[in-house]
Design an enzyme around this catalytic site. Sequence first.
Site, short mmCIF file in Angstrom:
data_model
loop_
_atom_site.label_atom_id
_atom_site.label_comp_id
_atom_site.label_asym_id
_atom_site.label_seq_id
_atom_site.Cartn_x
_atom_site.Cartn_y
_atom_site.Cartn_z
N ASP A 74 0.84 -1.20 0.00
CA ASP A 74 0.00 0.00 0.00
C ASP A 74 0.87 1.24 0.00
O ASP A 74 2.10 1.18 0.17
CB ASP A 74 -1.02 -0.01 1.15
CG ASP A 74 -0.39 0.23 2.51
OD1 ASP A 74 0.83 0.46 2.58
OD2 ASP A 74 -1.13 0.19 3.50
N ASN A 83 -3.66 12.56 0.90
CA ASN A 83 -4.98 13.00 0.44
C ASN A 83 -5.38 14.30 1.12
O ASN A 83 -5.92 15.22 0.50
CB ASN A 83 -6.02 11.92 0.73
CG ASN A 83 -6.31 11.06 -0.48
OD1 ASN A 83 -5.94 11.39 -1.60
ND2 ASN A 83 -6.95 9.93 -0.26
N ASP A 109 -6.18 10.13 -6.30
CA ASP A 109 -6.55 9.27 -7.42
C ASP A 109 -5.44 9.18 -8.45
O ASP A 109 -5.21 8.12 -9.05
CB ASP A 109 -7.83 9.80 -8.10
CG ASP A 109 -9.06 9.59 -7.24
OD1 ASP A 109 -8.98 8.84 -6.26
OD2 ASP A 109 -10.11 10.19 -7.56
N GLU A 113 -6.06 2.04 -0.90
CA GLU A 113 -4.71 2.20 -1.41
C GLU A 113 -3.92 0.90 -1.35
O GLU A 113 -2.71 0.89 -1.54
CB GLU A 113 -3.96 3.29 -0.64
CG GLU A 113 -3.56 2.94 0.78
CD GLU A 113 -4.65 3.21 1.80
OE1 GLU A 113 -4.31 3.35 2.99
OE2 GLU A 113 -5.83 3.29 1.42
#
Length: 399
Positions: free
Chosen positions: A258, A266, A275, A299
């Site tokens: 991840d 974010n 994204d 993720e």
Amino acid sequence: MHLFVLLPLPLILLLYWQFPALLTAVSALFPALVYAAIGLTAALASLMRQWHWLYSLCLLGSHYLVVQQALQRPLSDERTLALSIFLPLCFTIIALLLQLQHKPQLLTKRGLALLAVELLAPLTLLWLPLANWQTALPLPAAFFQPVSERFLLGWGQLWWIAVVASCWLGLLNFYAANSQRWGQFGAWLAVMAFYLFIQEPDMSGWMTLAACLILLLSLSSQMLQLAYIDELTQLPQRRALLSHLSRLGRRSAITMLDVDHFKKFNDTYGHDVGDQVLKLLGSVLASERGLTAYRYGGEEFTLVFSHNKSETLAEKLEQVRARVADYPLVIRQQGRPKDSKSGKQQRGSNAGSKTVHVTISLGCAIRQSGESTEQLLKRADEALYSAKKAGRNQVAFAR
């Protein structure tokens, strides 16, 4: 995969040449069988809530209706000859418009208007005054000269169909077209193939059936894509992973990975940049050979290997980690110019943008004798936790 949806067309043509008696017997069910095929495809599209497929089916049904009403007479008849020229032109123009434009929602004014145009445009040709049309539209005699005794399409008609097909294929490849666009092209191609054999009995029915099957395969491909492929990263998602794990061999390995500090990333740069990070990971993982990548969720990603060679695994995973860490991700700043003039002045420069790097942590588990896939996944997840606990941006192997 996209070329697979075109398979019904050559298959039906092959059957028509090799087993004409069998197809003639089935043709006794025309035109009811053809309308039933169109209706069944429309019902399946509606059941799957893929309403935009009904536009192509409406055009296909309208074209077949006109063929049944007006193109069953010899081409020596002036009106029949005129319709054999104008009907494929009309069908092609509308089919291209469907291909190029964004289709409106069906139950809206624009959607219903488009549906009415597709239904009525071919039908209006039945009532147009087509007397002396060759004088009004002067064309060379070679335009109508048949390609051969069996292929009754004129040389001129064959030429423009070939040009349109080439341009259409170019558009499909340029836009990286989806299953629906390939289905629309295949349906058009099947209808044009009918005009090669325009005086062959029941060929219009068989080519319309081929078009229906092409659209049906395209619809199935699209639904499979929605069910198994993650829209953001274009990687197979968890459902596809579980299917793969169910047939995983004894000599195999699984890696969980991840993005490090993804939530903080974010919160700092926004979800649209998050994204972008996930898309980057999807692109990197999809291009790596020797593994199958899946988006596990959020993720998190899963890599499946069909071998258990620890040295090869370590080398490959380190390569993946380094590729992601070394990739310069350009982020446009929120304070970038709003007007296009200032934006053009900054374009091509680093003004109004920032370059960052993201890192990933990876945990790999090699399958042990008698170990279930659930246990293997759990050990890979524990190895991932170990990699993050040890400082992130590294690979850890499960014990």
